[in-house]
Design a protein around this motif. Sequence first.
Motif, PDB file in Angstrom:
ATOM      1  N   SER A 138     -92.396  98.963  38.021  1.00 52.37           N
ATOM      2  CA  SER A 138     -91.761  99.134  39.323  1.00 52.37           C
ATOM      3  C   SER A 138     -92.640  98.396  40.335  1.00 52.37           C
ATOM      4  O   SER A 138     -93.121  97.301  40.054  1.00 52.37           O
ATOM      5  N   SER A 139     -92.898  98.983  41.493  1.00 50.88           N
ATOM      6  CA  SER A 139     -93.651  98.299  42.542  1.00 50.88           C
ATOM      7  C   SER A 139     -93.915  99.284  43.661  1.00 50.88           C
ATOM      8  O   SER A 139     -93.244 100.324  43.765  1.00 50.88           O
ATOM      9  N   VAL A 160     -87.482 103.297  38.667  1.00 51.13           N
ATOM     10  CA  VAL A 160     -87.917 104.694  38.689  1.00 51.13           C
ATOM     11  C   VAL A 160     -86.832 105.593  38.100  1.00 51.13           C
ATOM     12  O   VAL A 160     -87.104 106.485  37.290  1.00 51.13           O
ATOM     13  N   GLY A 161     -85.579 105.326  38.461  1.00 50.40           N
ATOM     14  CA  GLY A 161     -84.462 106.104  37.922  1.00 50.40           C
ATOM     15  C   GLY A 161     -84.304 105.938  36.425  1.00 50.40           C
ATOM     16  O   GLY A 161     -84.060 106.916  35.705  1.00 50.40           O
ATOM     17  N   ALA A 179     -93.675 104.598  34.380  1.00 50.47           N
ATOM     18  CA  ALA A 179     -93.584 103.394  35.213  1.00 50.47           C
ATOM     19  C   ALA A 179     -94.864 103.235  36.006  1.00 50.47           C
ATOM     20  O   ALA A 179     -95.537 104.221  36.348  1.00 50.47           O
ATOM     21  N   ILE A 180     -95.192 101.997  36.294  1.00 53.29           N
ATOM     22  CA  ILE A 180     -96.290 101.701  37.212  1.00 53.29           C
ATOM     23  C   ILE A 180     -95.703 101.137  38.497  1.00 53.29           C
ATOM     24  O   ILE A 180     -94.657 100.489  38.487  1.00 53.29           O
ATOM     25  N   ALA A 181     -96.397 101.395  39.602  1.00 51.91           N
ATOM     26  CA  ALA A 181     -95.957 100.883  40.903  1.00 51.91           C
ATOM     27  C   ALA A 181     -97.125 100.138  41.542  1.00 51.91           C
ATOM     28  O   ALA A 181     -97.832 100.684  42.395  1.00 51.91           O
ATOM     29  N   ILE A 239     -96.717 105.848  38.398  1.00 50.81           N
ATOM     30  CA  ILE A 239     -98.108 105.862  38.841  1.00 50.81           C
ATOM     31  C   ILE A 239     -98.386 104.663  39.742  1.00 50.81           C
ATOM     32  O   ILE A 239     -98.201 103.510  39.359  1.00 50.81           O
ATOM     33  N   ARG A 240     -98.813 104.978  40.948  1.00 49.24           N
ATOM     34  CA  ARG A 240     -99.113 103.940  41.924  1.00 49.24           C
ATOM     35  C   ARG A 240    -100.504 103.369  41.660  1.00 49.24           C
ATOM     36  O   ARG A 240    -101.447 104.107  41.387  1.00 49.24           O
ATOM     37  N   ILE A 241    -100.610 102.055  41.758  1.00 52.01           N
ATOM     38  CA  ILE A 241    -101.910 101.388  41.639  1.00 52.01           C
ATOM     39  C   ILE A 241    -101.946 100.315  42.723  1.00 52.01           C
ATOM     40  O   ILE A 241    -101.544  99.165  42.512  1.00 52.01           O
TER      41      ILE A 241
END
Length: 249
Positions: A138-139, A160-161, A179-181, A239-241
């Motif tokens: 994701s982002s 995400v969905g 997912a990664i963001a 997970i946000r990075i």
Amino acid sequence: MSKIAIITGGASGLGLATASRLAQEGVNISVVDVNEEAGAKAVEQLKGQGVDAIFVKADVSKSADVKNYVDKTVEHFGTIDYFFNNAGISGSGKFFLDTDIEEIEKIVEINLFGALYGVRYVAEVMLKNGGGAIVNTSSSAGVTGQDSVVTYSATKHAIVGITKSMVAEYAKDGLRVNAIAPGPTETPMVKEFYEANPKMKENATSGIPQKRLGTPEEVAELVTFLLTSNANYINGEVIRIDGGFTNTK
């Protein structure tokens, strides 16, 4: 026995960094990319790291190409354990009403349809073989609203969905999907975007509490963790990075 991973967009950026990091763990890699020359170089690099690797050329917006990279991987390696569903494009950086319809369609076809096709065909193989782990890209634009990336943001929110709904359906069958963001990261795609929109790089960097862009290697560490058995009970997470970028939104 070595694990097998498919990585889309695997010839550069986050995909190549993750392929290299997984190779350090002894994982064999199927590199999927639209760029044949870069794909061949990636395979050479991975084989130099001591693992087996193949390249499959694919336009992920075409379901037949996606099915082909899955089939070719199974034909060569016998199974699929990990899938980094990563291929994507960003767009021109224009505001939405200045964006032409062709650009909107292209972003949706690659980022959303490509991701859906990938999950569809890879999960089918994984479930036949008792399960597996998927990480979708994701982002930061998939967890917050941002200007100049409306279509991109829409596709990344959709990731995400996909992630959460696949877990709702198939976690009981041994499938893990996270997912990664990532925030702004020093990949070739992001560099090209910022070269075309230099003011946006300045704005992005100043808005990141750590005051720098991320690196592909930092993202690769997170993806490797999420794919491997170290993360066995993490499922359906985004997970946000991003150096704190979206934490301030």
